[in-house]
Design a protein around this motif. Structure first.
Motif, PDB file in Angstrom:
ATOM      1  N   THR A  36       0.859  -1.190   0.000  1.00 24.32           N
ATOM      2  CA  THR A  36       0.000   0.000   0.000  1.00 24.32           C
ATOM      3  C   THR A  36       0.896   1.240   0.000  1.00 24.32           C
ATOM      4  O   THR A  36       2.076   1.157  -0.312  1.00 24.32           O
ATOM      5  CB  THR A  36      -0.922  -0.018   1.231  1.00 24.32           C
ATOM      6  OG1 THR A  36      -0.092  -0.181   2.381  1.00 24.32           O
ATOM      7  CG2 THR A  36      -1.932  -1.141   1.145  1.00 24.32           C
ATOM      8  N   LEU A  66       1.247  -6.839   2.572  1.00 25.31           N
ATOM      9  CA  LEU A  66       2.316  -6.701   3.558  1.00 25.31           C
ATOM     10  C   LEU A  66       1.824  -6.409   4.967  1.00 25.31           C
ATOM     11  O   LEU A  66       2.411  -6.892   5.941  1.00 25.31           O
ATOM     12  CB  LEU A  66       3.233  -5.536   3.166  1.00 25.31           C
ATOM     13  CG  LEU A  66       4.126  -5.730   1.952  1.00 25.31           C
ATOM     14  CD1 LEU A  66       4.734  -4.389   1.557  1.00 25.31           C
ATOM     15  CD2 LEU A  66       5.221  -6.748   2.267  1.00 25.31           C
ATOM     16  N   ASP A  67       0.790  -5.584   5.084  1.00 28.67           N
ATOM     17  CA  ASP A  67       0.532  -5.051   6.423  1.00 28.67           C
ATOM     18  C   ASP A  67      -0.884  -4.511   6.556  1.00 28.67           C
ATOM     19  O   ASP A  67      -1.620  -4.407   5.569  1.00 28.67           O
ATOM     20  CB  ASP A  67       1.571  -3.966   6.773  1.00 28.67           C
ATOM     21  CG  ASP A  67       1.850  -2.998   5.628  1.00 28.67           C
ATOM     22  OD1 ASP A  67       1.035  -2.926   4.699  1.00 28.67           O
ATOM     23  OD2 ASP A  67       2.881  -2.320   5.674  1.00 28.67           O
ATOM     24  N   ILE A 132       8.806   2.102  -0.014  1.00 26.79           N
ATOM     25  CA  ILE A 132       9.811   2.297   1.035  1.00 26.79           C
ATOM     26  C   ILE A 132       9.451   3.541   1.843  1.00 26.79           C
ATOM     27  O   ILE A 132       8.992   4.535   1.268  1.00 26.79           O
ATOM     28  CB  ILE A 132      11.237   2.410   0.423  1.00 26.79           C
ATOM     29  CG1 ILE A 132      12.322   2.429   1.504  1.00 26.79           C
ATOM     30  CG2 ILE A 132      11.350   3.618  -0.504  1.00 26.79           C
ATOM     31  CD1 ILE A 132      13.744   2.292   0.950  1.00 26.79           C
TER      32      ILE A 132
HETATM   33  N1  LIG Z   1       3.364   0.404   5.201  1.00 28.85           N
HETATM   34  C1  LIG Z   1       3.501   1.357   4.148  1.00 28.85           C
HETATM   35  C2  LIG Z   1       4.706   0.973   3.312  1.00 28.85           C
HETATM   36  O1  LIG Z   1       4.465  -0.277   2.686  1.00 28.85           O
HETATM   37  C3  LIG Z   1       4.973   2.052   2.288  1.00 28.85           C
HETATM   38  O2  LIG Z   1       6.081   1.677   1.498  1.00 28.85           O
HETATM   39  C4  LIG Z   1       5.241   3.364   2.973  1.00 28.85           C
HETATM   40  C5  LIG Z   1       5.574   4.483   2.019  1.00 28.85           C
HETATM   41  O3  LIG Z   1       4.407   5.036   1.498  1.00 28.85           O
HETATM   42  P1  LIG Z   1       4.355   6.022   0.274  1.00 28.85           P
HETATM   43  O4  LIG Z   1       4.464   5.163  -0.940  1.00 28.85           O
HETATM   44  O5  LIG Z   1       3.004   6.673   0.376  1.00 28.85           O
HETATM   45  O6  LIG Z   1       5.482   6.969   0.403  1.00 28.85           O
HETATM   46  O7  LIG Z   1       4.070   3.708   3.701  1.00 28.85           O
HETATM   47  C6  LIG Z   1       3.641   2.782   4.688  1.00 28.85           C
HETATM   48  O8  LIG Z   1       4.545   2.823   5.732  1.00 28.85           O
END
Ligand SMILES: N[C@@H]1[C@@H](O)[C@H](O)[C@@H](COP(=O)(O)O)O[C@@H]1O
Length: 246
Positions: A36, A66-67, A132
């Protein structure tokens, strides 16, 4: 670890979507590990388009995410189950029963065991997609000076991650401070890993991943250097910002 540098974030997303389409063309019952966050959204848009145009068939595809935030109902519009449904699953021909997003309610230990079982059931993911965090976290395996945790677990989110996530919530007090996350073992079990990154907030984390040799718990993404089939996809602007010449 492979590093792919594309002309733009859009091109990066298209590259990742093409990899996924090629995988499911070759293996219609492929298992995808999904992520996500804002970064993969254009990948999901491209997959929706591919499905609508008949270039991708998800009818036998299986997924595991993942979560999930701790304490949110699955129909809460900030839950990761809701995110996956609205950004991808509701728009492609996947069977919902073939998608797994951990529960953020109930008994955390049982939910973690169930997530680890879902990661391995029928074989580990063929491809694990990752974003990330600004501090190098992958899934919700937070940066830590001492240790990372191998199995799925309930993670206390760091202040910087809570702050980053707060942009999606109306009120600061609504932002979850804990999440169920696949552990490092589940991520490393995937047959291939594709990490997609873009933007100025990711420069430090990506520098540690692609420019330095160290594997360190203070940047969890660096463990991917030990994975036999990991690919980092960044755009030219991010590559230039970290000083990557390749
Ligand atoms: N658990 C999710 C990650 O899986 C994701 O990589 C991160 C970065 O999000 P974004 O892509 O919005 O920068 O956000 C959250 O922490």
């Amino acid at each position: 670890m492979n590093v792919i540098v594309t002309e733009s974030y859009e091109a990066s997303a298209a590259w990742v979507a093409d990899q996924i389409c090629a995988l499911i063309a070759a293996k219609p019952d492929a298992k995808l590990g999904l992520a996500t966050g804002g970064t993969p959204v254009p990948v999901y848009r491209a997959l929706i388009e591919a499905c609508k145009e008949g270039r991708a068939d998800f009818s036998a595809v299986r997924t595991v995410n993942l979560d999930e935030y701790w304490g949110l109902q699955p129909d809460n519009d900030q839950s990761y189950r809701y995110f996956m449904d609205t950004n991808l699953f509701d728009h492609i021909n996947i069977k919902k029963e073939n998608t797994y997003v951990a529960s953020g309610l109930g008994d955390p230990q049982a939910n973690c065991r169930a997530l680890d079982a879902a990661v391995l059931e029928g074989g580990a993911p063929d491809l694990q997609l990752l974003g990330i965090g600004a501090n190098g976290h992958i899934a919700f395996n937070e940066a830590n000076p001492d240790r990372l945790i191998a199995p799925s677990h309930l993670e206390d989110l760091t202040p910087s991650t809570i702050q980053a996530n707060s942009r999606f919530f109306d009120r600061p007090e609504d932002v979850p401070t804990k999440a169920i996350t696949m552990g490092m073992a589940g991520i490393m079990a995937a047959k291939s890993v594709v990490l997609l990154a873009t933007g100025a907030s990711k420069v430090e984390a990506i520098r540690g991943l692609v420019m330095e040799d160290a594997v360190t718990t203070s940047n969890p993404s660096t463990l991917l250097k030990l994975h036999p089939n990991a690919t980092v996809v960044i755009d030219r602007a991010l590559a230039d910002a970290v000083g990557y010449q390749g």
